[in-house]
Scaffold this motif. Structure first.
Motif, mmCIF file in Angstrom:
data_model
loop_
_atom_site.group_PDB
_atom_site.id
_atom_site.type_symbol
_atom_site.label_atom_id
_atom_site.label_comp_id
_atom_site.label_asym_id
_atom_site.label_seq_id
_atom_site.Cartn_x
_atom_site.Cartn_y
_atom_site.Cartn_z
ATOM 1 N N ILE A 147 36.402 -8.068 34.391
ATOM 2 C CA ILE A 147 36.940 -7.975 33.023
ATOM 3 C C ILE A 147 37.497 -9.313 32.542
ATOM 4 O O ILE A 147 38.155 -9.386 31.503
ATOM 5 N N GLU A 148 37.240 -10.372 33.328
ATOM 6 C CA GLU A 148 37.627 -11.742 32.968
ATOM 7 C C GLU A 148 39.134 -11.853 32.755
ATOM 8 O O GLU A 148 39.617 -12.419 31.765
ATOM 9 N N LYS A 149 39.895 -11.294 33.712
ATOM 10 C CA LYS A 149 41.347 -11.367 33.697
ATOM 11 C C LYS A 149 41.822 -11.836 35.068
ATOM 12 O O LYS A 149 41.068 -11.828 36.047
ATOM 13 N N THR A 150 43.084 -12.241 35.145
ATOM 14 C CA THR A 150 43.667 -12.515 36.442
ATOM 15 C C THR A 150 43.984 -11.194 37.133
ATOM 16 O O THR A 150 44.036 -10.133 36.492
ATOM 17 N N ALA A 151 44.212 -11.238 38.433
ATOM 18 C CA ALA A 151 44.559 -10.021 39.161
ATOM 19 C C ALA A 151 45.857 -9.427 38.631
ATOM 20 O O ALA A 151 46.006 -8.204 38.518
ATOM 21 N N ALA A 152 46.826 -10.303 38.271
ATOM 22 C CA ALA A 152 48.102 -9.809 37.736
ATOM 23 C C ALA A 152 47.901 -9.115 36.392
ATOM 24 O O ALA A 152 48.480 -8.052 36.134
ATOM 25 N N ALA A 153 47.070 -9.702 35.537
ATOM 26 C CA ALA A 153 46.809 -9.085 34.234
ATOM 27 C C ALA A 153 46.046 -7.776 34.400
ATOM 28 O O ALA A 153 46.281 -6.813 33.657
ATOM 29 N N THR A 154 45.147 -7.725 35.366
ATOM 30 C CA THR A 154 44.394 -6.493 35.642
ATOM 31 C C THR A 154 45.334 -5.398 36.122
ATOM 32 O O THR A 154 45.211 -4.232 35.732
ATOM 33 N N ARG A 155 46.301 -5.762 36.963
ATOM 34 C CA ARG A 155 47.299 -4.808 37.430
ATOM 35 C C ARG A 155 48.092 -4.233 36.244
ATOM 36 O O ARG A 155 48.376 -3.038 36.183
ATOM 37 N N GLN A 156 48.441 -5.088 35.306
ATOM 38 C CA GLN A 156 49.193 -4.640 34.130
ATOM 39 C C GLN A 156 48.361 -3.690 33.273
ATOM 40 O O GLN A 156 48.879 -2.692 32.748
ATOM 41 N N LEU A 157 47.074 -3.990 33.115
ATOM 42 C CA LEU A 157 46.193 -3.113 32.348
ATOM 43 C C LEU A 157 46.116 -1.729 32.990
ATOM 44 O O LEU A 157 46.213 -0.706 32.311
ATOM 45 N N ALA A 158 45.942 -1.699 34.295
ATOM 46 C CA ALA A 158 45.858 -0.419 34.994
ATOM 47 C C ALA A 158 47.173 0.344 34.892
ATOM 48 O O ALA A 158 47.179 1.574 34.734
ATOM 49 N N SER A 159 48.288 -0.372 34.983
ATOM 50 C CA SER A 159 49.596 0.275 34.879
ATOM 51 C C SER A 159 49.792 0.883 33.501
ATOM 52 O O SER A 159 50.294 2.012 33.361
ATOM 53 N N ARG A 160 49.393 0.153 32.455
ATOM 54 C CA ARG A 160 49.512 0.674 31.095
ATOM 55 C C ARG A 160 48.635 1.906 30.918
ATOM 56 O O ARG A 160 49.048 2.906 30.323
ATOM 57 N N ALA A 161 47.434 1.850 31.439
ATOM 58 C CA ALA A 161 46.528 2.998 31.359
ATOM 59 C C ALA A 161 47.096 4.187 32.116
ATOM 60 O O ALA A 161 47.024 5.333 31.654
ATOM 61 N N ARG A 162 47.682 3.921 33.274
ATOM 62 C CA ARG A 162 48.251 5.003 34.095
ATOM 63 C C ARG A 162 49.366 5.725 33.348
ATOM 64 O O ARG A 162 49.479 6.950 33.409
ATOM 65 N N ARG A 163 50.204 4.980 32.660
ATOM 66 C CA ARG A 163 51.287 5.604 31.898
ATOM 67 C C ARG A 163 50.731 6.512 30.806
ATOM 68 O O ARG A 163 51.258 7.607 30.555
ATOM 69 N N LYS A 164 49.669 6.068 30.138
ATOM 70 C CA LYS A 164 49.045 6.906 29.113
ATOM 71 C C LYS A 164 48.487 8.185 29.714
ATOM 72 O O LYS A 164 48.660 9.282 29.169
ATOM 73 N N VAL A 165 47.813 8.039 30.852
ATOM 74 C CA VAL A 165 47.195 9.198 31.497
ATOM 75 C C VAL A 165 48.258 10.189 31.955
ATOM 76 O O VAL A 165 48.153 11.398 31.702
ATOM 77 N N GLN A 166 49.294 9.699 32.617
ATOM 78 C CA GLN A 166 50.332 10.590 33.121
ATOM 79 C C GLN A 166 51.084 11.277 31.994
ATOM 80 O O GLN A 166 51.515 12.424 32.127
ATOM 81 N N GLY A 167 51.221 10.587 30.854
ATOM 82 C CA GLY A 167 51.933 11.176 29.731
ATOM 83 C C GLY A 167 51.124 12.217 28.974
ATOM 84 O O GLY A 167 51.682 13.182 28.436
ATOM 85 N N GLN A 168 49.800 12.026 28.936
ATOM 86 C CA GLN A 168 48.964 12.903 28.117
ATOM 87 C C GLN A 168 48.084 13.851 28.918
ATOM 88 O O GLN A 168 47.577 14.832 28.355
ATOM 89 N N ALA A 169 47.878 13.581 30.181
ATOM 90 C CA ALA A 169 47.008 14.434 31.000
ATOM 91 C C ALA A 169 47.624 14.615 32.383
ATOM 92 O O ALA A 169 47.161 14.034 33.364
ATOM 93 N N PRO A 170 48.691 15.428 32.476
ATOM 94 C CA PRO A 170 49.318 15.651 33.786
ATOM 95 C C PRO A 170 48.348 16.320 34.748
ATOM 96 O O PRO A 170 47.437 17.039 34.346
ATOM 97 N N ALA A 171 48.559 16.081 36.030
ATOM 98 C CA ALA A 171 47.668 16.642 37.054
ATOM 99 C C ALA A 171 47.748 18.160 37.048
ATOM 100 O O ALA A 171 48.842 18.736 37.044
ATOM 101 N N PRO A 172 46.608 18.848 37.021
ATOM 102 C CA PRO A 172 46.615 20.317 36.990
ATOM 103 C C PRO A 172 47.025 20.902 38.331
ATOM 104 O O PRO A 172 46.984 20.228 39.366
ATOM 105 N N ASP A 173 47.442 22.168 38.307
ATOM 106 C CA ASP A 173 47.710 22.884 39.546
ATOM 107 C C ASP A 173 46.499 22.791 40.457
ATOM 108 O O ASP A 173 45.361 22.945 40.007
ATOM 109 N N ARG A 174 46.737 22.581 41.730
ATOM 110 C CA ARG A 174 45.627 22.476 42.669
ATOM 111 C C ARG A 174 45.072 23.852 43.040
ATOM 112 O O ARG A 174 43.934 23.968 43.491
ATOM 113 N N ASP A 175 45.879 24.887 42.865
ATOM 114 C CA ASP A 175 45.479 26.254 43.214
ATOM 115 C C ASP A 175 44.620 26.829 42.087
ATOM 116 O O ASP A 175 45.120 27.155 41.006
#
Length: 297
Positions: A147-175
């Motif tokens: 993605i033509e970024k540094t590893a640190a910038a890539t980590r930040q992108l993934a972290s930002r995406a993770r916050r969006k996912v956790q806020g809008q799509a919580p993990a469903p019950d496993r059962d």
């Protein structure tokens, strides 16, 4: 060692299930995922890979780069940059109790349809960083050049995406049984117009997303809040008897087939701690007609 064409073909086919899973998570489209794999094969077939020591990793990078280009093309085609323009991604369907090895690979991380919807709202770079790191455990150092970024910038992108996912799509019950209990209660209450029953099974902040039918197929119509969603569910109550249990992206859902055998909708549910937190509904007849729903008729 020089590879012969049969060995190259066999190697690609060996990695195809994994590559298809990567492409599906990246693109949310089964057809586009297959197109990405075909493009990756063409690149692989005309490239000297005799020095490649990790062909699986090399192929994953190629597929990811093809998907990134497709995601960027999508973003450029949007007329309104503030509107993610997401439809509901292609669902993966099967009957409960039926084992499908190919889908097991695709759904190894229980990527529910609600999560796929949220992935559609990420920027191309965020999506690539999140999918490759969080879902496939690739290190940021390997994702960064893609993605033509540094590893640190890539980590930040993934972290930002993770916050969006956790806020809008919580993990469903496993059962799955617990999921099905909530979904059955939803349809039973909708069938009888039982608003109290619906409110009891819906999370207060439940979100319902619909593709809006043929006219609105590229955009989702969103309803939020238990009272609003319950009111909509009551309007659908007459369709409840036609709902056939299904696994939609590995979670409890339904395919609604009318008495004339025509598919009316596909419904995916996210159940968290026994309550329904999101419902995704596909009603577009063109999309439904293109799917193989013979197992539910």
């Amino acid at each position: 060692m020089d590879e012969t064409r049969p060995s190259r073909t066999a190697l690609f086919e060996e990695h195809r299930p994994h590559l298809r899973a990567v492409a599906y998570r990246m693109l949310g489209s089964i057809t586009e995922a297959e197109d990405a794999l075909q493009e990756a094969w063409l690149r692989y077939d005309r490239t000297d890979t005799s020095e490649v020591t990790n062909p699986g990793g090399w192929l994953t990078t190629v597929v990811s780069r093809v998907c990134l280009n497709l995601l960027r093309d999508r973003a450029q085609r949007r007329e309104d940059p503030l509107d993610p323009g997401t439809g509901i991604p292609d669902p993966l369907l099967r009957r409960e109790g039926v084992v499908d090895p190919e889908q097991e690979v695709l759904l190894a991380d229980s990527v529910g349809l609600a999560l796929m919807v949220v992935l559609e709202s990420l920027s191309p770079a965020e999506r690539v960083a999140f999918v490759l790191h969080d879902l496939f455990a690739l290190p940021f150092e390997e994702i960064a050049p893609l993605i033509e970024k540094t590893a640190a910038a890539t980590r930040q992108l993934a972290s930002r995406a993770r916050r969006k996912v956790q806020g809008q799509a919580p993990a469903p019950d496993r059962d799955l049984g617990r999921q099905r209990t909530a979904v059955n209660a939803f349809f039973a209450a909708a069938r009888t117009g039982d608003l109290d029953g619906l409110l009891a099974v819906l999370d207060p902040d439940v979100v319902l997303r619909s593709d809006g039918g043929a006219v609105m197929a590229r955009h989702t119509v969103v309803l939020a809040g238990a009272a609003t969603v319950a009111g909509q569910a009551v309007l659908w109550g007459k369709l409840s008897p036609f709902a056939r249990p299904a696994l939609v992206n590995g979670t409890a859902g339904a395919v609604v087939i009318g008495d004339n055998g025509r598919a009316l909708s596909i419904m995916a549910f996210t159940v968290v701690e026994g309550s329904i937190t999101s419902i995704e509904v596909i009603t577009d007849q063109e999309r439904l007609a293109a799917m193989d729903l013979s197992a539910f008729r």
